[in-house]
Design a protein around this motif. Sequence first.
Motif, short mmCIF file in Angstrom:
data_model
loop_
_atom_site.label_atom_id
_atom_site.label_comp_id
_atom_site.label_asym_id
_atom_site.label_seq_id
_atom_site.Cartn_x
_atom_site.Cartn_y
_atom_site.Cartn_z
N SER A 79 39.28 31.20 54.38
CA SER A 79 37.87 31.60 54.43
C SER A 79 37.64 32.98 53.80
O SER A 79 36.63 33.21 53.14
CB SER A 79 37.35 31.57 55.86
OG SER A 79 38.08 32.42 56.70
N ASP A 80 38.60 33.90 53.97
CA ASP A 80 38.50 35.21 53.32
C ASP A 80 38.57 35.07 51.79
O ASP A 80 37.88 35.76 51.07
CB ASP A 80 39.61 36.16 53.79
CG ASP A 80 39.41 36.62 55.23
OD1 ASP A 80 38.28 36.52 55.74
OD2 ASP A 80 40.42 37.05 55.83
N ALA A 81 39.41 34.15 51.33
CA ALA A 81 39.54 33.91 49.90
C ALA A 81 38.21 33.38 49.34
O ALA A 81 37.75 33.81 48.28
CB ALA A 81 40.67 32.93 49.61
N LEU A 82 37.60 32.46 50.07
CA LEU A 82 36.32 31.91 49.63
C LEU A 82 35.25 32.99 49.63
O LEU A 82 34.46 33.09 48.66
CB LEU A 82 35.92 30.75 50.55
CG LEU A 82 34.69 29.96 50.16
CD1 LEU A 82 34.85 29.37 48.77
CD2 LEU A 82 34.43 28.87 51.17
N ASP A 83 35.22 33.82 50.65
CA ASP A 83 34.25 34.93 50.70
C ASP A 83 34.46 35.89 49.53
O ASP A 83 33.49 36.42 48.97
CB ASP A 83 34.38 35.69 52.02
CG ASP A 83 33.87 34.90 53.20
OD1 ASP A 83 33.12 33.90 52.99
OD2 ASP A 83 34.21 35.26 54.34
N ALA A 84 35.70 36.11 49.15
CA ALA A 84 36.00 37.08 48.09
C ALA A 84 35.50 36.61 46.72
O ALA A 84 35.12 37.43 45.89
CB ALA A 84 37.51 37.33 48.02
N ILE A 85 35.49 35.29 46.51
CA ILE A 85 35.08 34.81 45.19
C ILE A 85 33.59 34.46 45.14
O ILE A 85 33.07 34.16 44.09
CB ILE A 85 35.92 33.61 44.71
CG1 ILE A 85 35.87 32.46 45.69
CG2 ILE A 85 37.36 34.04 44.49
CD1 ILE A 85 36.54 31.20 45.20
N ASN A 86 32.93 34.47 46.27
CA ASN A 86 31.48 34.20 46.30
C ASN A 86 30.68 35.45 46.13
O ASN A 86 30.92 36.49 46.45
CB ASN A 86 31.07 33.49 47.59
CG ASN A 86 31.41 32.02 47.53
OD1 ASN A 86 31.41 31.43 46.46
ND2 ASN A 86 31.70 31.45 48.66
#
Length: 86
Positions: A79-86
Amino acid sequence: ILHPEKLDSWSLGLMLYHLCECEPAFFPRLMKVKDTEKAMIAEKGARDLSYKNLKENDLLRNVIKGLLDVDPEKRMSPSDALDAIN
């Protein structure tokens, strides 16, 4: 059997690296190295990987490095990875 979320992070990092770099991050079976050398490759994590295709993409390179951190406590969650690329 449940497995830790950070194991999913590691797997996601491996898949993203392979997709972006067109080669696996770690391939000890292909290299036919000894077990101790396999362990050394895994311990290095993302530090010593080459990022030839991601030189210009700091964001994605840093996300992959975060997902492949050898310390599960420091490893980025999916989820942190997804937040980082959004």
